[in-house]
Write a protein that holds these residues in place. Structure first.
Motif, PDB file in Angstrom:
ATOM      1  N   VAL A   7       0.871  -1.175   0.000  1.00  0.00           N
ATOM      2  CA  VAL A   7       0.000   0.000   0.000  1.00  0.00           C
ATOM      3  C   VAL A   7       0.907   1.223   0.000  1.00  0.00           C
ATOM      4  O   VAL A   7       1.818   1.332   0.827  1.00  0.00           O
ATOM      5  N   ILE A   8       0.668   2.140  -0.944  1.00  0.00           N
ATOM      6  CA  ILE A   8       1.460   3.363  -1.043  1.00  0.00           C
ATOM      7  C   ILE A   8       0.546   4.541  -0.736  1.00  0.00           C
ATOM      8  O   ILE A   8      -0.562   4.643  -1.272  1.00  0.00           O
ATOM      9  N   SER A  38       6.193  10.999   0.709  1.00  0.00           N
ATOM     10  CA  SER A  38       6.559  12.349   1.167  1.00  0.00           C
ATOM     11  C   SER A  38       7.378  12.307   2.447  1.00  0.00           C
ATOM     12  O   SER A  38       7.272  13.201   3.295  1.00  0.00           O
ATOM     13  N   ALA A  39       8.190  11.275   2.593  1.00  0.00           N
ATOM     14  CA  ALA A  39       9.071  11.195   3.768  1.00  0.00           C
ATOM     15  C   ALA A  39      10.218  12.187   3.617  1.00  0.00           C
ATOM     16  O   ALA A  39      10.654  12.501   2.512  1.00  0.00           O
ATOM     17  N   LEU A  75       9.254   6.684   2.288  1.00  0.00           N
ATOM     18  CA  LEU A  75       9.496   6.776   0.849  1.00  0.00           C
ATOM     19  C   LEU A  75       9.566   8.247   0.457  1.00  0.00           C
ATOM     20  O   LEU A  75       8.621   9.005   0.681  1.00  0.00           O
ATOM     21  N   ARG A  76      10.683   8.654  -0.129  1.00  0.00           N
ATOM     22  CA  ARG A  76      10.822  10.038  -0.591  1.00  0.00           C
ATOM     23  C   ARG A  76       9.966  10.271  -1.835  1.00  0.00           C
ATOM     24  O   ARG A  76       9.745   9.363  -2.633  1.00  0.00           O
ATOM     25  N   TRP A  84      11.271   7.393  -8.931  1.00  0.00           N
ATOM     26  CA  TRP A  84      10.405   7.039  -7.805  1.00  0.00           C
ATOM     27  C   TRP A  84       9.885   5.608  -7.930  1.00  0.00           C
ATOM     28  O   TRP A  84       9.891   4.849  -6.954  1.00  0.00           O
ATOM     29  N   VAL A  85       9.449   5.218  -9.131  1.00  0.00           N
ATOM     30  CA  VAL A  85       8.991   3.843  -9.348  1.00  0.00           C
ATOM     31  C   VAL A  85      10.122   2.868  -9.049  1.00  0.00           C
ATOM     32  O   VAL A  85       9.906   1.824  -8.410  1.00  0.00           O
TER      33      VAL A  85
END
Length: 343
Positions: A7-8, A38-39, A75-76, A84-85
């Motif tokens: 889950v993202i 958005s870490a 996750l940045r 990002w992927v």
């Protein structure tokens, strides 16, 4: 049942729709990996809660048995979809290897198109679970004022888990909310000022990555949005400026640094466009970042002025530790040119 479910999400804050997705993932696989987006962003109206705070809200929403099966991973954003992927795939690969993976999500709007980028993972696309949106929850929190907090939390009773309400009630007494409310009001007024435009505005800006003797020139923002955060010198392109002229002008106005045209021309390494739709909360903003390297000369004197509370030469080796203190995507601009993050 697959081996692992993913889950993202940003979970800003955790609401009942998020919990329903998590429980659907738990029903799909014995192990669930939550990638918390958005870490490592600086606090702002869009990124009100740190990734550790959101992780705690998620834990509060789950039972003890569910917590044992859920791993939460920061996750940045990265502001580069292909990269990002790749980061998402690497994070999952590191934890489950070549196991069958099911991606669990909901196509809310165009921002959910990333769900299509992970073939051959299985995709479990669910309908909307609850009529609740995190953006609306934050808006209510920012617009209520100090005396209205209890009323806001009461209005959330059917929208968020009890743990989220308790967490936010305690969090609201930390020294963040007043500044976020001020910045929220500024951004709201800014967007309203452009609401009558015949087309949605697209802003064009310039930013400068100026390196000298293994230092980078930064400014600390004097005004909202991002008051107090570190940023690259830069600003909006003036109607009669070229991009290069705007870059030189902003450098002089914000740092007092004046360099000979031939010096700048010889120092220019590259120009890159940063155009992610979500990179700025003011609206769609496209920046042309200019990378200059002055070599190993003595650091020129600088002095913050105009929109800069201060200007400072910062060692390149210090930038990674400052990641959560940067405005918008400026840390990722630096990373693009200087390679700050691990490959």
């Amino acid at each position: 049942m697959t081996s692992a479910a993913v889950v993202i999400g940003r979970f800003q804050p955790v609401h009942n729709g998020h919990v329903s997705l998590l429980r659907a993932a738990l029903a799909e696989a014995p192990r669930v990996i939550v990638l918390l987006g958005s870490a490592h962003q600086a606090r702002s109206p869009r990124h009100a809660f740190s990734w550790t705070e959101r992780a705690e809200m998620l834990r509060l929403a789950l039972t003890d048995a569910e917590r044992e099966r859920v791993e939460i991973v920061p996750l940045r954003d990265l502001y580069d979809e292909a990269r990002w992927v790749q980061a998402v795939r690497a994070a999952v690969q590191e934890r489950v290897g070549g196991a069958d993976v099911t991606l669990v999500g909901h196509f809310k709007d165009a921002t959910s198109d990333y769900l299509r980028r992970f073939s051959p993972w299985h995709l479990l696309s669910l309908p909307r679970q609850h009529r609740v949106d995190a953006t609306d929850l934050r808006a209510a929190l920012f617009e209520a004022g100090p005396e209205g907090l209890d009323g806001v939390l009461a209005s959330w009773v059917d929208q968020v888990p009890p743990g989220t309400r308790s967490f936010v009630q305690a969090w609201a007494h930390l020294p963040y909310l007043a500044a976020l409310r001020r910045e929220w009001a500024m951004l709201k007024a800014y967007r309203q000022a452009w609401a009558a435009a015949p087309y949605a505005p697209v802003f064009v800006t310039v930013d400068l990555v100026l390196r000298c003797a293994d230092h980078v020139l930064l400014i600390q923002r004097a005004k909202d949005p991002g008051q107090g955060l570190w940023a690259l010198p830069g600003g909006f392109v003036e109607p009669r400026d070229t991009l290069h002229q705007s870059a030189v002008r902003e450098l002089e106005e914000e740092t007092g640094l004046r360099l000979l045209p031939e010096t700048l021309a010889g120092a220019l390494q590259s120009v890159a466009v940063f155009d992610h739709p979500d990179r700025s909360q003011r609206g769609r903003t496209i920046s042309h970042a200019h990378h200059f390297d002055l070599g190993d000369r003595e650091l020129p004197e600088v002095l913050g002025a105009d929109d800069a509370a201060q200007a400072r030469w910062v060692p390149v080796t210090d930038l990674l530790a400052m990641e959560e203190q940067f405005f918008d995507d400026h840390f990722h601009m630096l990373d693009r040119f200087l390679g700050l993050l691990p490959a």
